[in-house]
Design an enzyme around this catalytic site. Structure first.
Site, PDB file in Angstrom:
ATOM      1  N   CYS A 270       0.058   1.457 -12.562  1.00 12.01           N
ATOM      2  CA  CYS A 270       1.474   1.185 -12.281  1.00 12.01           C
ATOM      3  C   CYS A 270       2.322   1.423 -13.527  1.00 12.01           C
ATOM      4  CB  CYS A 270       1.642  -0.235 -11.778  1.00 12.01           C
ATOM      5  SG  CYS A 270       0.470  -1.368 -12.501  1.00 12.01           S
TER       6      CYS A 270
ATOM      7  N   GLU B 299       4.579  -5.622  -6.090  1.00 14.17           N
ATOM      8  CA  GLU B 299       4.699  -4.741  -7.249  1.00 14.17           C
ATOM      9  C   GLU B 299       4.467  -3.342  -6.716  1.00 14.17           C
ATOM     10  OE1 GLU B 299       1.661  -4.552 -10.380  1.00 14.17           O
ATOM     11  OE2 GLU B 299       2.696  -2.649 -10.191  1.00 14.17           O
TER      12      GLU B 299
HETATM   13  P1  NAP Z   1      -0.568   0.992   0.145  1.00 16.63           P
HETATM   14  O1  NAP Z   1      -0.630   2.099   1.114  1.00 16.63           O
HETATM   15  O2  NAP Z   1       0.760   0.410  -0.105  1.00 16.63           O
HETATM   16  O3  NAP Z   1      -1.581  -0.148   0.665  1.00 16.63           O
HETATM   17  C1  NAP Z   1      -1.758  -1.364  -0.036  1.00 16.63           C
HETATM   18  C2  NAP Z   1      -2.172  -2.443   0.946  1.00 16.63           C
HETATM   19  O4  NAP Z   1      -1.067  -2.767   1.804  1.00 16.63           O
HETATM   20  C3  NAP Z   1      -3.311  -2.037   1.876  1.00 16.63           C
HETATM   21  O5  NAP Z   1      -4.124  -3.156   2.114  1.00 16.63           O
HETATM   22  C4  NAP Z   1      -2.602  -1.616   3.131  1.00 16.63           C
HETATM   23  O6  NAP Z   1      -3.401  -1.775   4.277  1.00 16.63           O
HETATM   24  C5  NAP Z   1      -1.412  -2.545   3.162  1.00 16.63           C
HETATM   25  N1  NAP Z   1      -0.268  -1.921   3.836  1.00 16.63           N
HETATM   26  C6  NAP Z   1       0.281  -0.724   3.536  1.00 16.63           C
HETATM   27  N2  NAP Z   1       1.322  -0.474   4.366  1.00 16.63           N
HETATM   28  C7  NAP Z   1       1.412  -1.539   5.178  1.00 16.63           C
HETATM   29  C8  NAP Z   1       2.291  -1.872   6.265  1.00 16.63           C
HETATM   30  N3  NAP Z   1       3.246  -1.040   6.657  1.00 16.63           N
HETATM   31  N4  NAP Z   1       2.118  -3.053   6.885  1.00 16.63           N
HETATM   32  C9  NAP Z   1       1.149  -3.891   6.488  1.00 16.63           C
HETATM   33  N5  NAP Z   1       0.277  -3.629   5.484  1.00 16.63           N
HETATM   34  C10 NAP Z   1       0.410  -2.468   4.844  1.00 16.63           C
HETATM   35  O7  NAP Z   1      -1.163   1.410  -1.256  1.00 16.63           O
HETATM   36  P2  NAP Z   1      -2.521   2.184  -1.622  1.00 16.63           P
HETATM   37  O8  NAP Z   1      -3.295   2.512  -0.409  1.00 16.63           O
HETATM   38  O9  NAP Z   1      -3.194   1.364  -2.612  1.00 16.63           O
HETATM   39  O10 NAP Z   1      -2.007   3.491  -2.322  1.00 16.63           O
HETATM   40  C11 NAP Z   1      -1.084   4.360  -1.723  1.00 16.63           C
HETATM   41  C12 NAP Z   1      -0.001   4.720  -2.704  1.00 16.63           C
HETATM   42  O11 NAP Z   1       0.569   3.536  -3.240  1.00 16.63           O
HETATM   43  C13 NAP Z   1      -0.462   5.473  -3.943  1.00 16.63           C
HETATM   44  O12 NAP Z   1      -0.567   6.839  -3.717  1.00 16.63           O
HETATM   45  C14 NAP Z   1       0.604   5.114  -4.938  1.00 16.63           C
HETATM   46  O13 NAP Z   1       1.695   5.953  -4.777  1.00 16.63           O
HETATM   47  C15 NAP Z   1       1.004   3.725  -4.574  1.00 16.63           C
HETATM   48  N6  NAP Z   1       0.366   2.696  -5.437  1.00 16.63           N
HETATM   49  C16 NAP Z   1       1.102   2.190  -6.436  1.00 16.63           C
HETATM   50  C17 NAP Z   1       0.553   1.233  -7.250  1.00 16.63           C
HETATM   51  C18 NAP Z   1       1.340   0.646  -8.356  1.00 16.63           C
HETATM   52  O14 NAP Z   1       0.795  -0.166  -9.085  1.00 16.63           O
HETATM   53  N7  NAP Z   1       2.592   0.988  -8.524  1.00 16.63           N
HETATM   54  C19 NAP Z   1      -0.763   0.787  -7.067  1.00 16.63           C
HETATM   55  C20 NAP Z   1      -1.485   1.309  -6.010  1.00 16.63           C
HETATM   56  C21 NAP Z   1      -0.901   2.261  -5.211  1.00 16.63           C
HETATM   57  P3  NAP Z   1      -4.075  -0.491   4.969  1.00 16.63           P
HETATM   58  O15 NAP Z   1      -4.870   0.173   3.897  1.00 16.63           O
HETATM   59  O16 NAP Z   1      -4.886  -1.032   6.062  1.00 16.63           O
HETATM   60  O17 NAP Z   1      -2.918   0.321   5.428  1.00 16.63           O
END
Ligand code: NAP
Length: 533
Positions: free
Chosen positions: A303, A266
């Site tokens: 989200c 998601e």
């Molecule tokens: P994220 O960067 O996507 O990380 C979520 C999880 O996935 C973390 O455990 C992260 O691990 C892992 N991950 C991220 N990139 C990866 C990759 N390339 N390979 C393997 N694992 C990976 O999300 P976030 O830190 O929660 O937030 C960052 C941004 O995501 C926000 O600014 C927002 O834009 C978006 N977000 C959207 C929603 C939604 O519901 N739509 C919710 C939360 C966040 P690591 O932390 O170790 O990298």
């Protein structure tokens, strides 16, 4: 309970040696001294995934009543953590205590809902077509379908729901309900909270006499541990909530495996809100104020945050913008979950600021000296600008939204056709708007997983009819929901048994219906009493 920095691999506490990390308090912009968490890597993934594989057949074949009791025990154990859980989550996320108490109630309610789903047995999809030996020109075999869990599931905890979409959140609850062991990769934004909840689950596994591989909790970086987890052959499906970039990265890894597996990611949605003329004429100010409440709730880190508002230009829309602007300017800046999310929000608003022809009509209270505190923002532009500026459609993930002035309903339709897939679309409509709304609905059904009227999209109910999913990029698989009872379907697959002796059939399909579940028998929906003997 003393929080320690070890992972939970089955019943063992394991200290990772792939680096160390302390939890971080975004409100004070400082590390939380204790404990120091040891990060895991490929070896720990191997250990947790192998244990999960060993646990799979035992766990999935445990009586449904035991599986349901296990889910309820997790809920009870989370409640038993008391204020410590709420205070730790508050320190690690900056989310207000009251919000976290509400989120805990949702988490516990969700686990109990899935316990009911398990007891009810409807999720098994039990379907029987009896043999027709006399059928001409060929006899028909006895055919029986029931759903089985796919295998161990990897769950990536979400940053924005440290309880309800993290270690014991919707993905974990629905996978465990399906009969699938779970390995969670904790989100690094709330490691202590994750550990507390992980201990609550581990305790419930022991209390219910389930195999230790039923649950493991790992700490580590996404790019090493996360990638290894999705790549591990024992893992058969992935649940994820986060960024589009993160979700797509996991999808690529899963598709590149020798055996590709589904990733239920998601990711990104801007949740358009359509304001129709009669609704605006009758209640523009009330809609404007309610919109700002939804936009700024939880610092906009939902989200389902309403990041785009669309309406036909005119006096009603002017009144909406005026009321929303007045409400927004009073809103305080709010602490965001992590410095990274705060930086991403600032970058997103800067991108919108830079689009020519977009006017920033209102801002919330400035953050002053406060770290990682998001200032709300409201922008206005026209429909043609939106159609030609991808920046305006990017998720800002925070309390900012863009209002689009359209020339007429035809232009609203054009925009609706243009936008990407969404978790939600909202209609503000009065009776006189129904004909225009009717024109839009076929388009919106193609674009969104949930269409709502005269409310706002934030606040996702956990119930049987909820759909929290939608076409790409809101999710990676629009056929499923990640919230609500049917989230369990992501982790099940159908098996058809042809002419198997009754003694060898799963209980869900035995002729006397020992589970007492609703079944579809020879094309008829059949109540338990009619088939039980
Ligand atoms: P994220 O960067 O996507 O990380 C979520 C999880 O996935 C973390 O455990 C992260 O691990 C892992 N991950 C991220 N990139 C990866 C990759 N390339 N390979 C393997 N694992 C990976 O999300 P976030 O830190 O929660 O937030 C960052 C941004 O995501 C926000 O600014 C927002 O834009 C978006 N977000 C959207 C929603 C939604 O519901 N739509 C919710 C939360 C966040 P690591 O932390 O170790 O990298």
């Amino acid at each position: 309970m003393t929080i320690t920095g070890e992972m939970l691999i089955g019943f063992s506490s394991v200290r990772g040696n792939e680096g160390e990390q302390r939890a971080f308090n975004p409100a004070t912009h400082s590390e939380i001294a204790e404990p120091v968490f040891g990060m895991g890597g490929v070896a720990e993934v191997g250990r947790a995934a192998s244990l999960a594989a060993q646990a799979f057949d035992v766990y999935r074949n445990a009586p449904l009543a035991k599986r349901a009791a296990f889910l309820e025990a997790i809920a009870d154990n989370i409640l038993d953590l008391g204020d410590e859980l709420i205070e730790r989550a508050h320190a690690e996320t900056g989310l207000p205590l009251q919000r976290l108490q509400g989120e805990r109630a949702r988490t516990v309610g969700q686990l109990r809902l899935f316990a009911q789903v398990v007891r009810d047995g409807h999720f098994l999809g039990s379907t029987i077509d009896h043999a027709q030996p006399e059928r001409q020109p060929l006899p028909r075999a006895d055919l029986r379908l029931a759903k089985v869990p796919v295998g161990p599931v990897a769950v990536f905890g979400a940053s924005n729901f440290p309880l309800a979409f993290s270690v014991a959140g919707g993905d974990t609850a629905s996978a465990l309900a399906a009969g699938a062991p779970v390995v969670v990769k904790a989100h690094s934004a709330h490691l202590g909270t994750s550990k507390l909840v992980g201990c609550a689950i581990q305790k419930a596994v022991k209390e219910n006499g389930l195999p230790e591989g039923t649950f493991s909790l790992l700490f580590g970086s996404g790019r090493t541990l996360g990638e290894a987890l999705v790549s591990h052959p024992a893992v058969k499906a992935v649940g994820f909530t986060g960024s589009r970039q993160g979700g797509l990265a996991l999808l690529r890894i899963a598709n590149a495996r020798a055996e590709p597996i589904p990733v239920y990611a998601e990711m990104s949605s801007i949740n358009p809100v359509f304001l129709f003329p009669a609704a605006l004429e009758n209640r523009a100010e009330a809609i404007g104020r309610a919109f700002v409440d939804s936009l700024t709730m939880g610092a906009g880190q939902f989200c389902t945050n309403p990041g785009l508002v669309l309406a036909v230009d005119g006096a009603g829309l002017d009144r909406f913008v005026q009321a929303a602007s007045e409400a927004l300017t009073t809103r305080p800046a709010q602490t965001m979950l992590t410095p990274g999310i705060f930086d991403a929000y600032c970058a997103g608003t800067r991108n919108v600021d830079a689009v020519e022809g977009v006017e920033k009509v209102a801002q919330g209270q400035p953050a002053g000296e406060r770290a990682n505190a998001a200032q709300a923002a409201l922008y206005v532009t026209d429909a043609q600008r939106l159609l030609n500026s991808p920046e305006l459609e990017a998720e800002m993930f925070g309390p900012a939204s863009v209002v689009i002035r359209a020339r007429n309903v035809d232009e609203l339709l054009e925009v609706a056709e243009h936008i990407e897939g969404q978790l939600t679309v909202t209609l503000q409509i009065d009776a006189a708007d129904h004909a225009d709304a009717q024109r839009l609905l076929p388009v919106l059904e193609r674009k969104a997983g949930r269409i709502l009227a005269n409310g706002f999209p934030t606040g996702v109910e956990v119930c049987h009819a909820m759909v929290h999913g939608g076409p790409f990029p809101s999710t990676s698989n629009a056929m499923f929901t990640s919230v609500g009872a049917t989230a369990i379907d992501r982790f099940l697959r159908p098996v058809c048994y042809q002419d198997l002796p009754d003694a060898l059939l799963p209980d869900a399909l035995k002729e006397r219906n020992p589970l007492g579940v609703w079944r579809f028998v020879d094309g008829e929906k059949t109540a338990p009493a009619q088939t039980a003997n």
